[in-house]
Motif scaffolding. Structure first.
Motif, PDB file in Angstrom:
ATOM      1  N   SER A 114     111.889 -48.625  22.542  1.00 14.94           N
ATOM      2  CA  SER A 114     110.554 -48.069  22.344  1.00 14.94           C
ATOM      3  C   SER A 114     110.683 -46.683  21.726  1.00 14.94           C
ATOM      4  CB  SER A 114     109.804 -47.993  23.673  1.00 14.94           C
ATOM      5  OG  SER A 114     109.584 -49.281  24.205  1.00 14.94           O
ATOM      6  N   TRP A 134     105.962 -54.847  22.446  1.00  9.52           N
ATOM      7  CA  TRP A 134     104.784 -54.302  23.105  1.00  9.52           C
ATOM      8  C   TRP A 134     104.496 -52.873  22.652  1.00  9.52           C
ATOM      9  CZ3 TRP A 134     109.269 -55.589  25.954  1.00  9.52           C
ATOM     10  CH2 TRP A 134     110.054 -54.509  26.367  1.00  9.52           C
ATOM     11  N   ALA A 136     103.242 -49.081  23.970  1.00  7.56           N
ATOM     12  CA  ALA A 136     103.286 -48.285  25.200  1.00  7.56           C
ATOM     13  C   ALA A 136     102.590 -46.952  24.970  1.00  7.56           C
ATOM     14  CB  ALA A 136     104.735 -48.062  25.646  1.00  7.56           C
ATOM     15  N   SER A 269     103.339 -43.459  32.262  1.00  8.36           N
ATOM     16  CA  SER A 269     103.404 -44.307  31.073  1.00  8.36           C
ATOM     17  C   SER A 269     103.094 -45.742  31.469  1.00  8.36           C
ATOM     18  CB  SER A 269     104.786 -44.227  30.409  1.00  8.36           C
ATOM     19  OG  SER A 269     105.798 -44.664  31.287  1.00  8.36           O
ATOM     20  N   THR A 270     102.547 -46.482  30.533  1.00  7.49           N
ATOM     21  CA  THR A 270     102.254 -47.891  30.741  1.00  7.49           C
ATOM     22  C   THR A 270     102.398 -48.593  29.407  1.00  7.49           C
ATOM     23  OG1 THR A 270     100.673 -49.465  31.717  1.00  7.49           O
ATOM     24  CG2 THR A 270      99.762 -47.733  30.304  1.00  7.49           C
ATOM     25  N   ASP A 271     102.377 -49.908  29.419  1.00  9.52           N
ATOM     26  CA  ASP A 271     102.451 -50.630  28.154  1.00  9.52           C
ATOM     27  C   ASP A 271     101.544 -51.845  28.178  1.00  9.52           C
ATOM     28  OD1 ASP A 271     103.967 -53.072  28.921  1.00  9.52           O
ATOM     29  OD2 ASP A 271     105.632 -51.694  29.269  1.00  9.52           O
TER      30      ASP A 271
END
Length: 298
Positions: A114, A134, A136, A269-271
């Motif tokens: 990422s 993905w 993020a 953080s998230t995705d």
């Protein structure tokens, strides 16, 4: 591929941790305008039993100075960067090929990383034929922003981790929740513990549980506070307990705790695999950074 003249590569060793931290900090500052990585993150990651530092890491040196580094965790997740002062020399391409080769040698079929959206690393992966995975985000509660309280359902309470009793419970809550994500590799207790309860400087208040009226822990949050920032590293609620506001309560509690311990702002953080972005925006968090995961078959 060969490295440019004057550069040498070797596996990293534990005594390289400070140099690796300085390298990744310089790269983060150049790429995002801020530094998030801590020395403890590197030390904790390297002490995971499933990670083989000699076989799964590489450092690139010029005249004894570390100018690039990379590692591959469980054949799937890469963390690699080149110092901003040494980009444009072909080191990044060499490092990407090393990552692919490392994953292949260790039995992997897919590897990726990422990286900041729109940055030089993203352009490199595009040029090498990687494909998008993905998306993020890093979200922040800005300094001075109001934190609205989130009431718990009747009978539920929040409490700190009890050392020697709750570690396995915290791990199980996190592991069961995170394993619902697609393309997520399971983690052992010892791997999880290396970056949480065995992370250098850990204290019990950093892990908080949501507990139901029978005394059963059904949700958990892990908080790291450093350099004036509180980072919610892990947040999980048991699947049959969702929809009650427990995640929001744990999150708001973590923000408040971070401020109690000197943090001026809070982040997480998230995705796109989690579907949790609306939850975080609902409690007043704002997207501050966007990342794209780039993958390739090996």
């Amino acid at each position: 591929m060969n490295l440019p003249p004057g550069l040498v590569a070797r596996p990293l060793v534990m005594s390289d941790a400070s140099a690796v931290h300085a390298l990744f900090a310089a790269a983060e500052l150049a790429d995002t305008g801020e530094v998030a990585v801590e020395l403890e993150d590197i030390e904790g990651g390297w002490q995971r039993p499933s990670f083989d530092l000699e076989q799964e890491s590489i450092g690139v040196f010029e005249n004894g100075t570390l100018v690039a580094a990379g590692e591959v965790y469980k054949t799937r997740r890469a963390e690699a960067t080149v110092h901003p002062d040494h980009r444009g020399r072909g080191i990044g391409t060499w490092l990407a090929r090393w990552v692919e080769d490392c994953s292949r040698r260790r039995g992997g079929s897919l590897v990726g990383q990422s990286v900041p959206v729109g940055g030089s690393a993203e352009r490199l992966y595009q040029s090498l034929g990687y494909r998008e995975g993905w998306r993020a985000w890093v979200l922040v509660v800005p300094e001075g922003a109001a934190i609205e309280p989130q009431p718990l359902p009747r009978g539920y309470v929040l409490r700190d981790l009890v050392v020697g009793e709750d570690e396995e419970t915290a791990y199980r809550l996190v592991e069961d929740a995170f394993n619902e994500w697609p393309d997520r590799q399971p983690s052992t207790f010892d791997d999880w513990a290396a970056s949480t309860v065995r992370r250098p400087g850990f204290e019990p208040w950093q892990i908080r549980f949501a507990v139901d009226d029978r005394g059963t822990a059904v949700g958990v949050a892990f908080l790291i506070v450093t350099e004036g920032c509180g980072y919610v590293d892990q947040l999980a609620v048991r699947s049959d307990q969702r929809g009650k506001g427990l995640a929001r309560a744990l999150l708001v509690d973590a923000f408040a705790r971070a401020r109690e311990h000197g943090a001026a702002r809070s982040e997480l953080s998230t995705d796109s695999r989690t579907g949790a972005l609306p939850l975080y925006e609902h409690v007043g968090m704002q997207v501050s950074q966007s990342y794209q995961h780039w993958v390739t078959d090996v």
